[in-house]
Design an enzyme around this catalytic site. Structure first.
Site, mmCIF file in Angstrom:
data_model
loop_
_atom_site.group_PDB
_atom_site.id
_atom_site.type_symbol
_atom_site.label_atom_id
_atom_site.label_comp_id
_atom_site.label_asym_id
_atom_site.label_seq_id
_atom_site.Cartn_x
_atom_site.Cartn_y
_atom_site.Cartn_z
ATOM 1 C CG ASP A 10 -1.496 1.338 1.396
ATOM 2 O OD1 ASP A 10 -1.796 2.273 0.640
ATOM 3 O OD2 ASP A 10 -2.613 1.122 2.944
ATOM 4 C CG ASN A 24 -10.398 11.970 -10.788
ATOM 5 O OD1 ASN A 24 -10.398 13.390 -10.652
ATOM 6 N ND2 ASN A 24 -10.771 11.355 -10.055
ATOM 7 C CB VAL A 33 -3.724 4.610 -5.863
ATOM 8 C CG1 VAL A 33 -3.702 5.018 -6.695
ATOM 9 C CG2 VAL A 33 -2.679 4.971 -5.013
ATOM 10 C CG ASP A 34 -7.807 9.622 -6.104
ATOM 11 O OD1 ASP A 34 -7.421 10.472 -5.720
ATOM 12 O OD2 ASP A 34 -8.518 10.198 -7.481
ATOM 13 C CB SER A 117 -3.406 3.968 -16.860
ATOM 14 O OG SER A 117 -3.701 5.946 -16.817
ATOM 15 N N GLY A 119 -5.319 0.691 -13.659
ATOM 16 C CA GLY A 119 -6.408 0.022 -12.649
ATOM 17 C C GLY A 119 -7.751 0.804 -13.203
ATOM 18 C CE1 TYR A 121 -9.504 6.837 -15.264
ATOM 19 C CE2 TYR A 121 -7.278 8.443 -15.172
ATOM 20 C CZ TYR A 121 -8.620 8.120 -14.916
ATOM 21 O OH TYR A 121 -9.033 9.774 -14.617
HETATM 22 N N1 AR6 Z 1 -1.615 1.891 -2.671
HETATM 23 C C1 AR6 Z 1 -1.239 1.159 -3.475
HETATM 24 N N2 AR6 Z 1 -1.689 0.801 -4.964
HETATM 25 C C2 AR6 Z 1 -2.964 0.573 -5.085
HETATM 26 C C3 AR6 Z 1 -3.212 1.150 -4.699
HETATM 27 C C4 AR6 Z 1 -3.067 1.237 -3.362
HETATM 28 N N3 AR6 Z 1 -3.365 1.848 -1.769
HETATM 29 N N4 AR6 Z 1 -4.583 1.059 -3.988
HETATM 30 C C5 AR6 Z 1 -4.613 0.584 -6.313
HETATM 31 N N5 AR6 Z 1 -3.804 0.485 -5.776
HETATM 32 P P1 AR6 Z 1 -6.528 2.734 -9.976
HETATM 33 P P2 AR6 Z 1 -5.790 4.306 -12.475
HETATM 34 C C6 AR6 Z 1 -3.218 0.383 -7.270
HETATM 35 O O1 AR6 Z 1 -7.902 2.400 -10.159
HETATM 36 O O2 AR6 Z 1 -5.882 3.313 -13.323
HETATM 37 C C7 AR6 Z 1 -9.532 6.402 -9.168
HETATM 38 O O3 AR6 Z 1 -10.821 6.551 -9.032
HETATM 39 C C8 AR6 Z 1 -4.289 -0.364 -8.315
HETATM 40 O O4 AR6 Z 1 -4.093 -2.097 -7.881
HETATM 41 O O5 AR6 Z 1 -6.128 3.327 -8.706
HETATM 42 O O6 AR6 Z 1 -4.994 5.530 -13.043
HETATM 43 C C9 AR6 Z 1 -8.755 8.143 -9.212
HETATM 44 O O7 AR6 Z 1 -10.121 9.225 -9.323
HETATM 45 C C10 AR6 Z 1 -3.941 -0.088 -9.912
HETATM 46 O O8 AR6 Z 1 -2.454 -1.401 -10.008
HETATM 47 O O9 AR6 Z 1 -5.734 4.324 -11.364
HETATM 48 C C11 AR6 Z 1 -9.700 8.398 -10.823
HETATM 49 O O10 AR6 Z 1 -10.281 7.964 -11.394
HETATM 50 C C12 AR6 Z 1 -2.989 1.446 -10.010
HETATM 51 O O11 AR6 Z 1 -3.075 0.781 -8.443
HETATM 52 C C13 AR6 Z 1 -8.892 6.612 -11.588
HETATM 53 O O12 AR6 Z 1 -9.187 6.273 -10.403
HETATM 54 C C14 AR6 Z 1 -3.534 2.063 -10.152
HETATM 55 O O13 AR6 Z 1 -5.117 2.268 -10.242
HETATM 56 C C15 AR6 Z 1 -7.294 6.358 -11.999
HETATM 57 O O14 AR6 Z 1 -7.242 5.025 -12.682
#
Ligand code: AR6
Length: 169
Positions: A10, A24, A33-34, A117, A119, A121
């Site tokens: 994490d 975003n 992660v956001d 991007s 997750g 995205y």
């Molecule tokens: N620590 C590290 N990595 C993480 C964590 C964490 N706590 N939680 C998830 N991940 P995503 P995106 C990983 O969807 O694709 C949001 O709603 C996860 O496994 O968080 O860039 C924003 O507000 C994945 O590999 O981000 C935007 O609207 C990676 O983080 C949108 O999602 C990215 O997944 C951005 O989408």
């Protein structure tokens, strides 16, 4: 010498000068992660983000870290994957590169990136990892940075395995 390091877990628990958020363009929070970063940082993070007027895809903005261990959060906006013909690769590269620029400008020595991007995205993970590592390596080659450590933080096993392979090359 800047070290490139791999970490599984994490990102909100990382003990570094800055963590990067996969935000975003509103910068007002979301899931993944956001959401985790906003929860861990507390409500003051969103209050600061309101004043940033959003952020374009491929760009990044910096805030304080509030209740996080880290002094700063760099909010980077990666592209939504639309199949690869909408400049997604360049935009993902820019998100990493521009985050590094902000880090240098703010005297940051240690920084942790999530897998931007990959997750919600839906950017293909292997390609995203190759772009992320190339962007950081390009940056280091082009700038005489004082950044000591760059962590790639992988939350899921698939990304972790991909990064292990790429960083070994
Ligand atoms: N620590 C590290 N990595 C993480 C964590 C964490 N706590 N939680 C998830 N991940 P995503 P995106 C990983 O969807 O694709 C949001 O709603 C996860 O496994 O968080 O860039 C924003 O507000 C994945 O590999 O981000 C935007 O609207 C990676 O983080 C949108 O999602 C990215 O997944 C951005 O989408």
């Amino acid at each position: 010498m800047t070290e490139l390091l791999l970490h599984k877990g994490d990102i909100t628990t990382m003990d570094v000068d800055a963590i990067v958020n996969a935000a975003n363009s509103s910068l007002l929070g979301g899931g993944g992660v956001d959401g985790a970063i906003h929860r861990a940082a507390g409500p003051h993070l969103r209050e600061e983000c309101v004043f940033l007027n959003g952020c374009k895809t491929g760009e990044a903005k910096i805030t304080q870290g509030y209740d996080l261990r880290t002094k700063y959060v760099i909010h980077a906006v990666g592209p939504v994957w639309h199949g690869g013909d909408s400049n997604e690769r360049q935009l993902l590269h820019n998100a990493y590169y521009n985050s590094m620029l902000l880090a240098v400008q703010n005297g940051i020595r240690t920084i942790a990136f999530p897998n931007i991007s990959t997750g919600v995205y839906h950017f293909p993970k292997a390609e995203a990892a190759a772009i992320a590592v190339a962007a950081i390596r390009d940056f280091i080659t082009q700038h005489h940075t004082k950044i000591d450590k760059v962590f790639f933080v992988c939350f899921d096993e698939e990304n972790y395995d991909i990064y292990q392979h790429i960083l070994a090359q």
